[in-house]
Design a protein around this motif. Structure first.
Motif, PDB file in Angstrom:
ATOM      1  N   THR A   2      38.373  34.722  39.612  1.00 10.99           N
ATOM      2  CA  THR A   2      37.403  35.542  38.911  1.00 10.99           C
ATOM      3  C   THR A   2      36.341  34.664  38.266  1.00 10.99           C
ATOM      4  OG1 THR A   2      39.223  36.998  38.391  1.00 10.99           O
ATOM      5  CG2 THR A   2      37.171  37.414  37.253  1.00 10.99           C
ATOM      6  N   TRP A  52      32.449  34.641  38.875  1.00  2.00           N
ATOM      7  CA  TRP A  52      31.627  34.933  37.726  1.00  2.00           C
ATOM      8  C   TRP A  52      30.586  33.833  37.504  1.00  2.00           C
ATOM      9  CZ3 TRP A  52      31.595  31.992  33.172  1.00  2.00           C
ATOM     10  CH2 TRP A  52      30.889  32.563  32.107  1.00  2.00           C
ATOM     11  N   GLN A  98      27.664  34.213  39.703  1.00  2.00           N
ATOM     12  CA  GLN A  98      26.706  35.217  39.248  1.00  2.00           C
ATOM     13  C   GLN A  98      25.955  34.725  38.027  1.00  2.00           C
ATOM     14  OE1 GLN A  98      29.707  38.390  38.788  1.00  2.00           O
ATOM     15  NE2 GLN A  98      28.427  39.542  40.199  1.00  2.00           N
ATOM     16  N   ARG A  99      26.739  34.203  37.075  1.00  2.00           N
ATOM     17  CA  ARG A  99      26.183  33.882  35.776  1.00  2.00           C
ATOM     18  C   ARG A  99      25.255  32.669  35.846  1.00  2.00           C
ATOM     19  NH1 ARG A  99      27.995  35.192  30.481  1.00  2.00           N
ATOM     20  NH2 ARG A  99      26.490  34.282  29.074  1.00  2.00           N
ATOM     21  N   LYS A 149      21.852  39.465  39.699  1.00  2.00           N
ATOM     22  CA  LYS A 149      23.041  38.618  39.721  1.00  2.00           C
ATOM     23  C   LYS A 149      23.920  38.670  38.477  1.00  2.00           C
ATOM     24  CE  LYS A 149      23.104  35.182  42.417  1.00  2.00           C
ATOM     25  NZ  LYS A 149      23.040  33.828  42.973  1.00  2.00           N
ATOM     26  N   TRP A 150      23.416  39.208  37.372  1.00  2.00           N
ATOM     27  CA  TRP A 150      24.219  39.159  36.148  1.00  2.00           C
ATOM     28  C   TRP A 150      25.543  39.907  36.333  1.00  2.00           C
ATOM     29  CZ3 TRP A 150      23.054  35.643  32.808  1.00  2.00           C
ATOM     30  CH2 TRP A 150      23.661  35.642  31.557  1.00  2.00           C
ATOM     31  N   PRO A 151      26.666  39.346  35.889  1.00  2.00           N
ATOM     32  CA  PRO A 151      27.992  39.948  36.167  1.00  2.00           C
ATOM     33  C   PRO A 151      28.276  41.178  35.298  1.00  2.00           C
ATOM     34  CG  PRO A 151      28.264  37.943  34.865  1.00  2.00           C
ATOM     35  CD  PRO A 151      26.812  38.046  35.178  1.00  2.00           C
ATOM     36  N   TYR A 169      28.780  43.126  30.151  1.00  2.00           N
ATOM     37  CA  TYR A 169      28.961  42.099  31.183  1.00  2.00           C
ATOM     38  C   TYR A 169      30.156  41.221  30.871  1.00  2.00           C
ATOM     39  CZ  TYR A 169      26.398  39.258  27.745  1.00  2.00           C
ATOM     40  OH  TYR A 169      25.987  38.622  26.604  1.00  2.00           O
ATOM     41  N   SER A 170      30.721  40.628  31.894  1.00  2.00           N
ATOM     42  CA  SER A 170      31.890  39.758  31.674  1.00  2.00           C
ATOM     43  C   SER A 170      31.403  38.392  31.229  1.00  2.00           C
ATOM     44  CB  SER A 170      32.715  39.651  32.954  1.00  2.00           C
ATOM     45  OG  SER A 170      31.916  39.182  34.007  1.00  2.00           O
TER      46      SER A 170
END
Lengths: 222, 799, 349
Positions: free
Chosen positions: B471, B475, B478-479, B537-539, B589-590
């Motif tokens: 994960t 992540w 993305q981040r 792209k932000w998770p 967001y995560s």
């Protein structure tokens, strides 16, 4: 010669748990043994002769009657007092020798005497020599033959100088030659030590060598 | 007499040194793992407590504003009402190089401050302009290039990254004139005061000024403690096994001694003495072991705590008397617990008759039922705990209930499985094997329970860590969407850099943030420009439709999962950042690897609401192929060594390194536990060996070779291990689920998706089989080479 | 020692009576502070207010009170001001530090409390028009720019008082029109008093409230000069005789001899400074107080006014265990003159 009464069995009955009391191991068994004398108990397999020996050795409990050793009645003793009796007055020799495998011959010989209090080293040295164990003292039981092991067991018992020696088929695990030699030695040494002997055996031959002989059958002595 | 009897008892160990070593090893391992965890926890706790004590104010209640700051006039008003309070202003002091936590206190009202050494410094100096700042020598590195610094006093008594000063200097450095973060309520208030609730209803009283780090790190330590206890429990299985063996082998000796007049009570007492002696010895070895393990793991723990929570713990270990005592105490207590059954067996052992094997099997069956019932109860109460209560403790109760419950159910379950298996038997030998395995169960079930626990933990923790890692990797992709990350030394340099980059057609995404006090701790707010990078792209976990449009429009904010879960704020809810600043939550967001709460708003809104936001960090978007060249260009053009340029791959590698380090300790404990479990099986099988001859001899007599019997022994051991592993699999997955969905949420504030890794299970199965095979190999070898005479003895006399 | 207690010690030590180890961090006596000058005319009401350019200043009230049953009580209320540097600034940056001491003495018990505050934020301060002096919720408030009508409050964790005071005579200027010399070396302060207040009000004790009446004495003093290096402590007496006359006398104990001075106040309120050495005081008996030996009975003499009297502490244990500890409590007078008063003693280690 009148001798002191050492062991007295009076009307002792014993029944195993769950057993029909009508088929008890023995009923109302009575028997006396004077100090320094010997008695042989014979009987069929399962006749209860070993059980009677265990009762006398305060290893097991009986249902009724009384057993007195040197004036002490067993029925009222608790575990500690029974242990003290065994430690000081009674010694046992078993068919399976029951040596402590992790102790040497010498340590095994000394064990009961040390538990009992004060070992008589001179006597024990004599015993060791007489039993032919002098060269084997540092060996462990597993390194000995059956005959040698039983001689250690006999030595261990007599080292205590017990008033009463209880022997349960002491030569039952030995071949004929070894058996005769061990038995000769044992009787001789018992005599020298002055102990009374209560011997359980199925051999009439051996039984005949003792002062008295009693046959246990169908729960009764004859 | 006692000496003679004790000598006879102890002579056993002299003749069986390997067995003694097993016992001591098991106990030492158990004590060692337990005390290692205790040492780590103790060191960390002492670190937090010391840091908190140095800053004063521990153990006092505090007044916190619901939002924003407390004004000095509010403080004066409360003082004028008679309340004895001490103001603290705390904030992030932005430096040329990063930032530090600055704590400003009023020296005249603050409780004792050991962190501020007065011996070396003229006392009034701290109060007088230009003031004085206090900091740890390690913090100095960050300040070296800072211009216009006030006089500095270095002190070992402050944590790294924390600067202490008088409040007058702090408010200047933080540019927060007239503001106070919290008020410490001092002891011994005067009589006849009006209640604070009436005087200042907007302030909230919190029960203790406990440092936030302690609260956050609690979960981490609870985690370690759970592991320590598990290892201890597994170690006790070994002790149980070897004590059982030592007693089993001496049954004859005990009878002989009792026939020679050693009373039962004395025998039991002597046995207890013997065990306590061994426990003391093993406990001491365990302490040394624990110290070494702790010393080896502490640097990683310390790195984890700094990386994850920012809590500073020294990397060195100190010896504490309480730790020594608790270690030896656990060894003694554990030995007693583990040998209670064996001792009670001796106490109840008949003087004459060997207990019948059949009778024992009967007892075993009823005790299997009893254990399974208790096990079911434990599982139900674990589930109930999590349904009824919230929090970390409930989560761990669930885990403990399920794990222990499953372990207790295991013997009955295995017995049932073996019975079903026996229906498949076609030959007499197969029938015997199945029956014999069941007969063997009571003796080996404890070891199998240990194996079950160790395997399930391994599967559970392994799945958790691997899921987390997977994960985390996704992540990060993305981040960390910018190709290059740049940190400039000053706003001026940053402006030059931006201009320079824009000329080259490189998109710069500023990374700017500020902090507002929120529920007593700083809440970080990031301002972002409207860019496809975020939109694409932000998770995001959950969001309103067109969430980023709302953010760009300035009416809404994105919040991280931690904030969402802790404050129960979800898309559509309203978030109050300052009394006059409310925002709609547009999305969640995560945000893994960060225990703190976080908000994203549009940059213009942030700049409008907050002052003095540095502008020195950027993400650069460009063609990945151009990255190396641009990095070189930036380094050449802006020669200053303090400008930091790192590409995406570099930052990912760093983050991953931090992540992996976090789980080094978990992994190490995990492996050690499995090792201990393998050892437990070995000792159990060795124990059984002695009891098994009477069962094997008749089979041998019936014409099965010793060699074949040996192979069957091995096979049986493998079969039981396989069955246990199969049963451990679902248990491990439940454990993983609980860790990911319950423990993680409570401990860190994020929930993770679960991924399964069947290849890992296979590897673990092989490992378990290997352990079982190695453990069975010794008895099997013995069996293959046993002298027929030994087997014959079985018939010659009763044991 | 914490920063706080060092600060507190500095505050109270600063004006004059520092112990031998000196004046940590303060450098030479000038340091930009104003210095008392002979011939300066005190100017009221302005001089009731603070003088931030001087290093040290205090508003110091002591009162001898009785309840309806005739039991004796003593009350002390003091506000000290101490400047780290001259002048005023707003907010936390102000160099002015304030310290309050409140004491309540009964024949059996001593109660006290201490407060510290920074200037500049309003937590403590003094204004002249109208007169107000405060630190936290302790207050000495006037109704006008004079000191004639004052209300006084203070509270600690185990005591409180609330008193109102009415001046019964004129202000008394000590020394040369308020310029009071403190050593043979010439160190001096500005010093005036209102020695004649009628007081009534309520004391709150652990056992409950008590209504009291009595007399009070207010001292005002400010300076920038420390005492001479060898001076280690002082004994200060404010005595009200039943004849209506009053005596303020002090002895500064030094290695090279004591320095004593004071003021005689006639029943009509007129005053006259005493010549150095005219006022004499000898300890008669000592008492163990907090591990120190402290004189609690004195023989005083002022031959020019025929005074030869014994001063006796009402409570031997009138100890102020504050950051800078000292003895301060009510006394009774017997001998050539009778009456009551207050005694302050420092520097007994």
């Amino acid at each position: 010669m009148a001798r002191d009464l050492l062991l007295s069995i009076r009307n002792v009955s014993k029944c195993f748990p769950g057993q029909d009391p009508e088929r008890a191991v023995f009923r109302d068994v009575s028997l006396d043994l004077s100090a320094g004398t010997s008695i042989a108990l014979t009987g069929e397999s399962g006749s209860g002769k070993s059980t009677l020996l265990h009762l006398v050795g305060a290893l097991d409990h009986f249902d009724s009657g009384e057993i007195e050793i040197d004036g002490t009645g067993l029925s009222k003793l608790n575990d500690t007092a029974r242990a003290a009796l065994r430690r000081c007055k009674v010694a046992l020799v078993f068919q399976q020798f029951n040596l402590v495998p992790s102790l040497t011959v010498e340590q095994n010989m000394l064990l009961h005497a040390r538990l009992g209090g004060s070992p008589d080293f001179e006597w024990i040295t004599t015993l060791t020599r007489r039993l032919g164990l002098a060269d084997l003292t540092t060996r462990y039981p597993e390194q000995l033959s059956g005959g040698q092991q039983q001689r250690v067991a006999i030595g261990r018992a007599l080292a205590l100088r017990p008033k009463l020696l209880l022997a349960d088929e002491p030569t039952g695990n030995l071949d004929e030659t070894a058996s005769a030699a061990v038995m000769d030695l044992m009787l001789e040494l018992v005599h020298e030590s002055g102990a009374a002997l209560f011997l359980v055996t199925h051999s009439v031959q051996i039984a005949n060598r003792l002062d008295r002989r009693v046959h246990l059958s169908a729960g009764q002595v004859a | 007499m006692r000496r003679a009897a004790l000598g006879a008892l102890l002579s056993h160990w002299r003749r069986h040194p390997l067995q003694l070593m097993t016992l001591i090893t098991g106990l030492a391992l158990a004590t060692g793992l337990w005390s290692a965890v205790q040492a780590i926890n103790g060191e960390a706790r002492a670190g937090y407590a010391q840091a908190a004590a140095q800053l004063g104010g521990t153990g006092f209640d505090v007044l916190l504003p619901s939002d924003g700051h407390i004004s000095v006039s509010r403080y004066v008003m409360l003082r004028r009402e008679g309340w004895l309070l001490a103001p603290v202003l705390e904030g992030r002091w932005h430096l040329q190089q990063g930032s530090v936590k600055l704590i400003g206190v009023d020296l005249l009202s603050h409780p004792e401050l050991p962190a501020m050494p007065t011996s070396a410094v003229p006392p009034l100096d701290t109060l007088t302009s230009p003031g004085r700042i206090f900091l740890h020598p390690n913090t100095m590195d960050q300040l070296v290039e800072q211009p216009n610094l006030p006089p500095i006093t270095l002190t070992e008594n402050l944590p790294t990254g924390v600067v202490l000063s008088d409040i007058s200097l702090a408010e200047q450095l933080l540019q927060q004139q007239g503001k106070i973060s919290r008020l410490i309520i001092l002891p011994d208030q005067p009589m006849g005061l009006k209640p604070l609730k009436v005087l200042a209803p907007e302030l909230h009283r919190h029960s203790s000024d406990s440092p936030q780090a302690a609260r956050l790190t609690d979960s981490f330590h609870l985690n370690l403690t759970a592991f320590g206890l598990l290892s201890f429990a597994v170690g006790l299985f070994i002790v149980h096994g070897s004590v059982g063996l030592g007693i089993e082998q001496r049954r004859g000796l005990f009878r002989t001694l009792r026939a020679m007049g050693v009373s039962l009570r004395l025998l039991t007492t002597l046995l207890l003495c013997e065990l306590m002696l061994i426990a003391l010895l093993a406990g001491s070895i365990g302490l040394v072991l624990g110290y070494l393990v702790a010393a080896a793991l502490l640097p990683d723990v310390s790195a984890t705590l700094i990386g994850l929570y920012g809590a500073t713990v020294e990397g060195s270990l100190s010896l504490r008397a309480s730790w020594l005592l608790s270690g030896v105490g656990m060894a003694l207590f554990g030995t007693l617990v583990a040998s209670a059954q064996a001792i009670s067996n001796i106490y109840n052992m008949p003087l004459l008759v060997a207990p019948g094997v059949q009778a024992r099997a009967g007892v075993a069956r009823s005790s299997q039922l009893k254990m399974a019932t208790i096990g079911c109860g434990l599982m139900v109460s674990g589930v109930a705990a999590v349904l009824l209560f919230d929090g970390l403790i409930a989560g761990f109760t669930l885990l403990a209930g399920i794990m222990l419950g499953a372990a207790l159910i295991l013997p009955l379950l295995l017995s049932g499985l073996l019975k079903i298996g026996s229906y498949t038997a076609r030959s007499a030998l197969a029938e015997w094997i199945w029956a014999d395995m069941r007969a063997q169960l009571p003796g080996i079930s404890l070891a199998l329970m240990a194996l079950l626990l160790a395997l399930a933990t391994n599967i559970g923790v392994g799945t958790m860590v691997s899921s987390f890692r997977l994960t985390f990797l996704g992540w990060m992709d993305q981040r960390l969407s910018a190709e290059i990350y740049v940190t400039a030394q000053s706003d001026q340099q940053a402006a030059d850099l931006t201009k320079w980059l824009t000329k080259r057609g490189v998109t710069t995404l500023p990374i700017r943030w500020s902090e507002v006090p929120h529920q007593g701790s700083p809440l970080r707010i990031y301002g972002v420009v409207d860019h496809a990078t975020y939109r694409d792209k932000w998770p995001v976990l959950q969001a309103l439709p067109n969430a980023w449009d709302h953010v760009a429009a300035g009416s809404a904010a994105m919040i991280n999962e931690q904030l969402a879960r802790r404050q129960n704020l979800w898309p559509g809810d309203v978030l109050t950042l300052k009394p006059d600043w409310q925002m709609t939550v547009a999305g969640v967001y995560s945000d893994y690897g960060n225990p703190h709460e976080q908000v994203i708003v549009s940059l213009p809104v942030l700049l409008e609401r907050m002052d003095n936001i540095p502008n020195r960090q950027f993400g650069l978007r460009l063609d990945p192929e151009d990255v190396p060249e641009l990095m070189n260009n930036i380094r050449e053009t802006f020669v200053s060594p303090s400008i930091s340029v790192i590409d995406q791959a570099g930052i990912k590698a760093r983050s991953l390194a931090v992540f992996d380090r976090t789980f080094v300790v978990t992994g190490a404990l995990n492996l050690l536990t499995l090792g201990v479990a393998g050892f437990a099986i070995l000792t159990s099988l060795l124990t059984l060996w002695n009891m098994r001859l009477p069962q094997l001899a008749p089979i041998w007599a019936l014409g099965i070779t010793r060699r074949k019997l040996a192979w069957l022994e091995l096979l049986r051991s493998l079969a039981l291990a396989t069955l246990t592993t199969l049963l451990a699999l679902p248990l491990g997955l439940i454990l993983a689920w609980a860790l990911l969905s319950i423990i993680n949420v409570e401990a860190f504030g994020w929930k993770l998706p679960m991924y399964v890794f069947p290849m890992d299970w296979l590897r673990l199965l092989l490992l378990a089989l290997l352990a079982a095979a190695v453990a069975a190999a010794i008895p099997a070898r013995k069996l293959a080479r046993i002298k027929p005479a030994e087997l014959l003895k079985v018939f010659a006399h009763e044991r | 020692m914490s920063v706080r207690s060092i600060v507190a010690t500095v505050i109270i030590c600063l004006p004059c009576f520092a112990s031998a180890q000196g004046f940590a961090g303060l450098g030479s006596q000038a340091d930009g502070f104003a210095i008392p000058e002979k011939g300066y005319g005190l100017n009221f009401p302005a001089d009731h207010g603070p003088h931030p350019n001087f290093r040290i200043e205090w508003w110091y009230l002591t009162a001898n009170l009785k309840d309806d049953d005739g039991h004796d009580y003593g009350v002390q209320w003091t506000l000290f001001r101490s400047a780290i540097s001259p002048g005023e600034d707003t907010g936390w940056s102000s160099p002015q530090l304030w310290m309050g001491h409140a004491g309540l003495t009964t024949p059996k018990h001593q109660f006290y409390a201490e407060r510290l505050a920074r200037g500049g934020i309003g937590q403590a301060g003094v204004t002249a028009e109208p007169f107000a002096a405060w630190i936290d919720n302790w207050e000495m408030l006037g109704t006008d720019p004079t000191l004639n009508q004052l209300s006084l409050t203070a509270s600690g964790s185990d005591f409180a008082y609330d008193l109102s005071m009415q001046a019964q005579g004129p202000l008394v200027l000590h020394g040369d029109a308020g310029y009071s010399v403190k050593s043979s070396g010439g160190q001096a302060s500005y010093y005036y008093s209102q020695p004649r207040y009628d007081i009534s009000g309520t004391l709150t004790l652990p056992d409950g409230a008590v209504i009291v009446n009595g007399q009070g004495w207010l001292d005002r003093e400010w300076s920038s000069q420390p005492l001479a290096d060898d001076q280690s402590g002082w004994d200060w007496f404010s005595l009200s005789f039943d004849s209506g006359e009053k005596l303020m006398g002090f002895i500064l104990r030094g290695d090279s001899g004591d320095y004593s001075s004071g003021t005689w106040i006639a029943a009509d309120g007129s005053s006259k400074p005493l010549l150095p050495g005219a006022f004499q005081a000898q300890p008669l008996t000592y008492s163990e107080v907090e591990g120190r030996t402290i004189p609690v009975q004195w023989q005083i003499k002022l031959p020019e006014h025929g005074v030869s009297a014994t001063i006796q502490a009402i409570n031997d244990q009138s100890w102020m265990g504050t950051s800078f500890p000292y003895w301060e409590g009510p006394v009774t007078i017997s001998g050539s003159h009778t009456g009551h008063g207050y005694l302050e003693m420092t520097g007994y280690d």
